[in-house]
Design an enzyme around this catalytic site. Sequence first.
Site, PDB file in Angstrom:
ATOM      1  N   ILE A 152       0.857  -1.173   0.000  1.00 28.71           N
ATOM      2  CA  ILE A 152       0.000   0.000   0.000  1.00 28.71           C
ATOM      3  C   ILE A 152       0.898   1.229   0.000  1.00 28.71           C
ATOM      4  O   ILE A 152       2.071   1.154   0.357  1.00 28.71           O
ATOM      5  CB  ILE A 152      -0.991   0.025   1.198  1.00 28.71           C
ATOM      6  CG1 ILE A 152      -0.248  -0.076   2.533  1.00 28.71           C
ATOM      7  CG2 ILE A 152      -2.028  -1.069   1.073  1.00 28.71           C
ATOM      8  CD1 ILE A 152      -1.187  -0.038   3.745  1.00 28.71           C
ATOM      9  N   ASP A 153       0.353   2.348  -0.427  1.00 33.37           N
ATOM     10  CA  ASP A 153       1.153   3.558  -0.582  1.00 33.37           C
ATOM     11  C   ASP A 153       1.709   4.047   0.758  1.00 33.37           C
ATOM     12  O   ASP A 153       1.145   3.780   1.822  1.00 33.37           O
ATOM     13  CB  ASP A 153       0.315   4.676  -1.206  1.00 33.37           C
ATOM     14  CG  ASP A 153      -0.142   4.338  -2.614  1.00 33.37           C
ATOM     15  OD1 ASP A 153       0.580   3.592  -3.301  1.00 33.37           O
ATOM     16  OD2 ASP A 153      -1.221   4.813  -3.022  1.00 33.37           O
ATOM     17  N   LYS A 154       2.782   4.810   0.670  1.00 30.20           N
ATOM     18  CA  LYS A 154       3.451   5.358   1.853  1.00 30.20           C
ATOM     19  C   LYS A 154       2.460   6.054   2.796  1.00 30.20           C
ATOM     20  O   LYS A 154       2.458   5.803   4.005  1.00 30.20           O
ATOM     21  CB  LYS A 154       4.525   6.355   1.407  1.00 30.20           C
ATOM     22  CG  LYS A 154       5.142   7.157   2.549  1.00 30.20           C
ATOM     23  CD  LYS A 154       6.068   8.250   2.031  1.00 30.20           C
ATOM     24  CE  LYS A 154       6.555   9.134   3.164  1.00 30.20           C
ATOM     25  NZ  LYS A 154       7.399  10.252   2.680  1.00 30.20           N
TER      26      LYS A 154
END
Length: 347
Positions: A152-154
């Site tokens: 998942i994104d930062k």
Amino acid sequence: MIENPIADETLDDELFEHFRFEASKGQSPLRVDKFLMNLVENATRNKIQQAATAGNIYVNDVPVKSNYKVKALDVVRVLLSHPPFENLILPENIPLDIVYEDDALLVINKPAGLVVHPGHGNYTGTLVNALAFHFENLPLNSSERPGLVHRIDKDTSGLLVVAKTEQAMAFLAKQFEEKTSEREYVALVWGNVAEDEGTVTGDIARHAKDRMQMAVVPDGEGKHAVTHYKVLERFGYVTLVSCKLETGRTHQIRVHMKHIGHTLFNDERYGGNLILKGTTFTKYKQFIDNCFKVLPRQALHAKTLGFLHPTTKEFMSFNTELPEDMKECIAKWRVYSNSHTVEEEEN
């Protein structure tokens, strides 16, 4: 990616691939240095030109100069004399919020701000660095990243499953590939979503102009993507929604919700850090600024995760509460919407 093992044998054995990009079908001729500038985060044109001068930039396995014009379906590679830093994992004692663990896998609740794996500009301080410290001999995925089944994104918070054995890696990866895993996200989006529930279907590919963004493109020009959404709560100028992924593409929810006119709240990369709905009142602007301070990232949380266990073959489902920053922002909107109506402010 296009593989050409015969051509690879002619390359210098001491060179290591750091980047590989395939130009899209619609790519118009563009200098290779500009092409790479659009794709490699934090890269400067000077460094790219130096790499070309040194013979480190290859197009279709042939070294090119910086003025080479990239065309549709060209495969551009950057090869350097040292291994990519992202493949040299430095174990770091970063605490992990482990929701569940057994001999085959663990489920982690990732905080916002933690990068999942090393990459250009982020070689340390990632989830993978933490995993390398806390666990030994994690299996490598197809990208040679230990333990990672998905990412998942930062600046997205929430649940991730990590494989601890080769068997678990293969079994879990197949579920994500065949779309049998269950993933539900909660997002706060700009605007009053018209329908109580719906489905967004649209191929996703890299944005033609802003290479740091993804975008919905005509069918057949990107990767097939499907997102199902359902309204959880309405606050007038923003809406709280549940998003269930049928596919798992880069930035999928962020791209699909923007595509239907509902950019994620405070999603800087996609323009959600601007006031997209509301009034011109100074007090309203102050209210939004306060919300942005409370939630200094895109309003997206991977809330639930479900999959068949690789050993027991039983279905397992995990659920997390929203993190405090999202809770606080939603609470502010709840109070605001209860004391203001769209009609009275727009009249």
